[in-house]
Enzyme design. Structure first.
Site, PDB file in Angstrom:
ATOM      1  N   HIS A  72       0.838  -1.205   0.000  1.00 13.05           N
ATOM      2  CA  HIS A  72       0.000   0.000   0.000  1.00 13.05           C
ATOM      3  C   HIS A  72       0.871   1.252   0.000  1.00 13.05           C
ATOM      4  O   HIS A  72       1.875   1.316   0.698  1.00 13.05           O
ATOM      5  CB  HIS A  72      -0.917   0.014   1.236  1.00 13.05           C
ATOM      6  CG  HIS A  72      -2.107  -0.876   1.082  1.00 13.05           C
ATOM      7  ND1 HIS A  72      -3.236  -0.731   1.839  1.00 13.05           N
ATOM      8  CD2 HIS A  72      -2.341  -1.930   0.257  1.00 13.05           C
ATOM      9  CE1 HIS A  72      -4.135  -1.643   1.485  1.00 13.05           C
ATOM     10  NE2 HIS A  72      -3.599  -2.394   0.530  1.00 13.05           N
ATOM     11  N   TYR A 200      -9.801   5.255   7.519  1.00 10.73           N
ATOM     12  CA  TYR A 200     -10.036   5.622   8.920  1.00 10.73           C
ATOM     13  C   TYR A 200     -11.106   6.712   8.924  1.00 10.73           C
ATOM     14  O   TYR A 200     -10.946   7.736   8.249  1.00 10.73           O
ATOM     15  CB  TYR A 200      -8.774   6.197   9.543  1.00 10.73           C
ATOM     16  CG  TYR A 200      -7.655   5.218   9.793  1.00 10.73           C
ATOM     17  CD1 TYR A 200      -6.762   4.856   8.784  1.00 10.73           C
ATOM     18  CD2 TYR A 200      -7.458   4.661  11.060  1.00 10.73           C
ATOM     19  CE1 TYR A 200      -5.717   3.969   9.029  1.00 10.73           C
ATOM     20  CE2 TYR A 200      -6.412   3.780  11.311  1.00 10.73           C
ATOM     21  CZ  TYR A 200      -5.557   3.440  10.289  1.00 10.73           C
ATOM     22  OH  TYR A 200      -4.515   2.552  10.533  1.00 10.73           O
ATOM     23  N   PRO A 292      -4.707   0.247  18.720  1.00 13.65           N
ATOM     24  CA  PRO A 292      -4.392  -0.231  17.364  1.00 13.65           C
ATOM     25  C   PRO A 292      -4.554   0.835  16.268  1.00 13.65           C
ATOM     26  O   PRO A 292      -4.207   0.602  15.128  1.00 13.65           O
ATOM     27  CB  PRO A 292      -5.383  -1.375  17.157  1.00 13.65           C
ATOM     28  CG  PRO A 292      -6.488  -1.107  18.120  1.00 13.65           C
ATOM     29  CD  PRO A 292      -5.872  -0.405  19.287  1.00 13.65           C
ATOM     30  N   LYS A 296       0.739  -0.046  15.304  1.00 15.78           N
ATOM     31  CA  LYS A 296       2.135  -0.086  15.767  1.00 15.78           C
ATOM     32  C   LYS A 296       2.491  -1.305  16.618  1.00 15.78           C
ATOM     33  O   LYS A 296       3.674  -1.594  16.809  1.00 15.78           O
ATOM     34  CB  LYS A 296       2.444   1.180  16.589  1.00 15.78           C
ATOM     35  CG  LYS A 296       2.492   2.441  15.742  1.00 15.78           C
ATOM     36  CD  LYS A 296       3.542   2.341  14.666  1.00 15.78           C
ATOM     37  CE  LYS A 296       3.369   3.361  13.561  1.00 15.78           C
ATOM     38  NZ  LYS A 296       4.011   2.912  12.316  1.00 15.78           N
ATOM     39  N   TYR A 384       3.484   6.726  10.283  1.00 17.74           N
ATOM     40  CA  TYR A 384       2.684   5.545   9.932  1.00 17.74           C
ATOM     41  C   TYR A 384       3.543   4.492   9.236  1.00 17.74           C
ATOM     42  O   TYR A 384       3.437   3.299   9.534  1.00 17.74           O
ATOM     43  CB  TYR A 384       1.510   5.966   9.027  1.00 17.74           C
ATOM     44  CG  TYR A 384       0.393   4.933   8.973  1.00 17.74           C
ATOM     45  CD1 TYR A 384       0.458   3.847   8.105  1.00 17.74           C
ATOM     46  CD2 TYR A 384      -0.722   5.052   9.792  1.00 17.74           C
ATOM     47  CE1 TYR A 384      -0.555   2.897   8.061  1.00 17.74           C
ATOM     48  CE2 TYR A 384      -1.755   4.099   9.751  1.00 17.74           C
ATOM     49  CZ  TYR A 384      -1.656   3.037   8.879  1.00 17.74           C
ATOM     50  OH  TYR A 384      -2.657   2.087   8.832  1.00 17.74           O
TER      51      TYR A 384
HETATM   52  C1  PHB Z   1      -5.886  -4.393  10.735  1.00 20.84           C
HETATM   53  O1  PHB Z   1      -5.757  -4.633   9.511  1.00 20.84           O
HETATM   54  O2  PHB Z   1      -6.319  -5.238  11.561  1.00 20.84           O
HETATM   55  C2  PHB Z   1      -5.570  -2.998  11.217  1.00 20.84           C
HETATM   56  C3  PHB Z   1      -5.071  -2.069  10.322  1.00 20.84           C
HETATM   57  C4  PHB Z   1      -4.766  -0.785  10.763  1.00 20.84           C
HETATM   58  C5  PHB Z   1      -4.980  -0.455  12.098  1.00 20.84           C
HETATM   59  C6  PHB Z   1      -5.478  -1.407  12.997  1.00 20.84           C
HETATM   60  C7  PHB Z   1      -5.787  -2.684  12.554  1.00 20.84           C
HETATM   61  O3  PHB Z   1      -4.700   0.805  12.531  1.00 20.84           O
END
Ligand code: PHB
Ligand code: APR
Length: 389
Positions: A72, A200, A292, A296, A384
């Protein structure tokens, strides 16, 4: 039994450490209280920083990730019903890999088995002893028999609820914690992702995240109350609520389907200092927990064991204790930056009942500034994709 490094915990931290040490010719044994299937059954993170992928490559466990992982270049942040793409590759020249933690664990388990290394599963009552001396040891019970492993060092890779940190006298450790007033309700479904990249979303009903495991397996999260029970969230209710929080384009493209996993997890920020106690070191979730939102957790486990394996390599190859003496400070410097970033992402994207309308407006101002400033988007991108090891 004797080994150079006794590792407690066969999660990502313990398994990756074991392979790094093996690569450096440092003998190690892993003691894991669960079965391998139980460890593999945990549905956890899915975003790998390129530094984490490089470590998998270094131990010869990266081939499937490169074959099956999704690369990505950016993420999308949505608020006010509008999505904004942040091109992290343009900002940093780096990329992310989407590849489930379960698969990382599976690949590391396979590498460990192929190397003929010892992992004791279903090791009960594991206890670290005398780690403040030069002769540490670890005891455990298996099939009703108590065993003892003499070692040079102990690596506590046993997660937040493990025995290692709990074995340190309270006077020797400081902890820092923030518990968030909500949880994440996560669902896994055999459906195509709603979008090629992660979304997000900050919404007045609460946070949501659209992510994935592959082009045919999706993962979605909804901010939920700490009082929520998984039984109150049948699939239909989950999908209906997700649609209420997504932007119109995402709703249009969302493919729903039966959940193959559904769970609620609390969110906390936690750091224990220091991460070294004589001849015992903490790594991964045993030393720190992040919400989450910043993806990280797994990546911090990887950087911890990178630092620790280099320190132990120096100890054995150059008879120098400089690396192990510096481990805690070196690891914590990166940990705290990731804790800050994860806290910032969580604070910006979730609904906080106690901050009211003013807090909500501040969030929207932060988000509006973020997506209108190259400097702000570069800062998010740097964090990130992963700060340097
Ligand atoms: C996930 O793919 O489970 C995932 C991805 C990004 C995040 C948290 C979980 O910030
Ligand atoms: N004895 C032996 N093993 C133990 C003990 C114990 N007393 N306590 C816990 N364990 C094992 C657990 O069963 C687990 O397999 O230690 C392992 C710890 O693994 P994780 O909790 O996955 O922690 P870590 O390896 O640091 O990986 C961090 O996992 O939880 C996610 O979000 C987190 O992605 C991050 C990653």
């Amino acid at each position: 039994m004797r080994t150079k490094v006794a590792i407690i915990g066969a999660g990502p931290a313990g398994l990756l450490l074991g392979q790094l040490l093996h690569t450096y010719g440092i003998d190690n044994i892993i003691l894991e209280r669960q079965t391998a299937d139980y460890v593999l059954g945990r549905i956890r993170a899915g975003v790998l920083e390129d530094g984490t992928v490089s470590l998998l490559d270094e131990v010869g466990a990266g081939e499937r990730a490169h074959r099956e992982g999704l690369v990505h270049h950016g993420v999308e942040i949505a608020f006010g019903g509008v999505r904004h793409r942040i091109d992290m590759h343009a900002a940093t020249g780096r990329t992310l890999m989407i590849y489930g933690q379960t698969e990382v664990t599976r690949d590391l388990m396979s590498a460990r088995a192929a190397a003929g290394l010892t992992t004791v599963y279903q090791a009960a009552d594991v206890k670290p002893h005398d780690f403040d001396s030069d002769t540490p040891r670890v005891s455990y019970a298996k099939d009703g028999i108590t065993h003892e492993i003499a070692c040079d060092f102990i690596a506590g890779c046993d997660g937040f609820h493990g025995v290692s940190r709990a074995s340190v006298p309270e006077s020797s450790i400081r902890t820092f914690e923030r518990v968030y007033p909500f949880g994440w309700l996560g669902i896994l479904s055999e459906t195509p992702p709603v979008s090629p990249e992660l979304i997000y979303t900050n919404h007045e009903r609460g946070f949501s995240l659209c992510t994935m495991r592959s082009t045919h397996r999706s993962r979605y999260y909804l901010q939920c109350s700490l009082d929520d029970d998984i039984g109150q969230w049948p699939d239909d209710r989950f999908w209906d609520e997700l649609k209420r929080r997504l932007d119109p384009r995402a709703v249009e493209h969302l493919v729903t389907g039966p959940s193959i996993e559904k769970s609620i997890a609390p969110l906390r920020s936690f750091v224990a200092e220091p991460m070294r106690f004589g001849r015992m070191f903490l790594a991964g979730d045993a030393a720190h927990i992040v919400p989450p939102t910043g993806a990280k957790g797994l990546n911090l486990a990887a950087s911890d064991v990178h630092y620790l394996s280099q320190a132990l390599r120096e100890f054995y190859a150059e008879k120098s204790a400089a690396g192990i003496d510096a481990y805690s400070a070196t690891a914590l410097a990166r940990v705290w930056k990731a804790v800050r970033f994860s806290w910032w992402m969580t604070s910006m994207l979730h609904k906080f009942p106690d901050t009211g309308e003013f807090g909500a407006r501040i969030q929207l101002a932060e988000l509006d500034y973020l997506v209108s400033s190259n400097a702000a988007m570069t800062s998010l991108s740097e964090n990130y994709v992963g700060l340097p090891f």
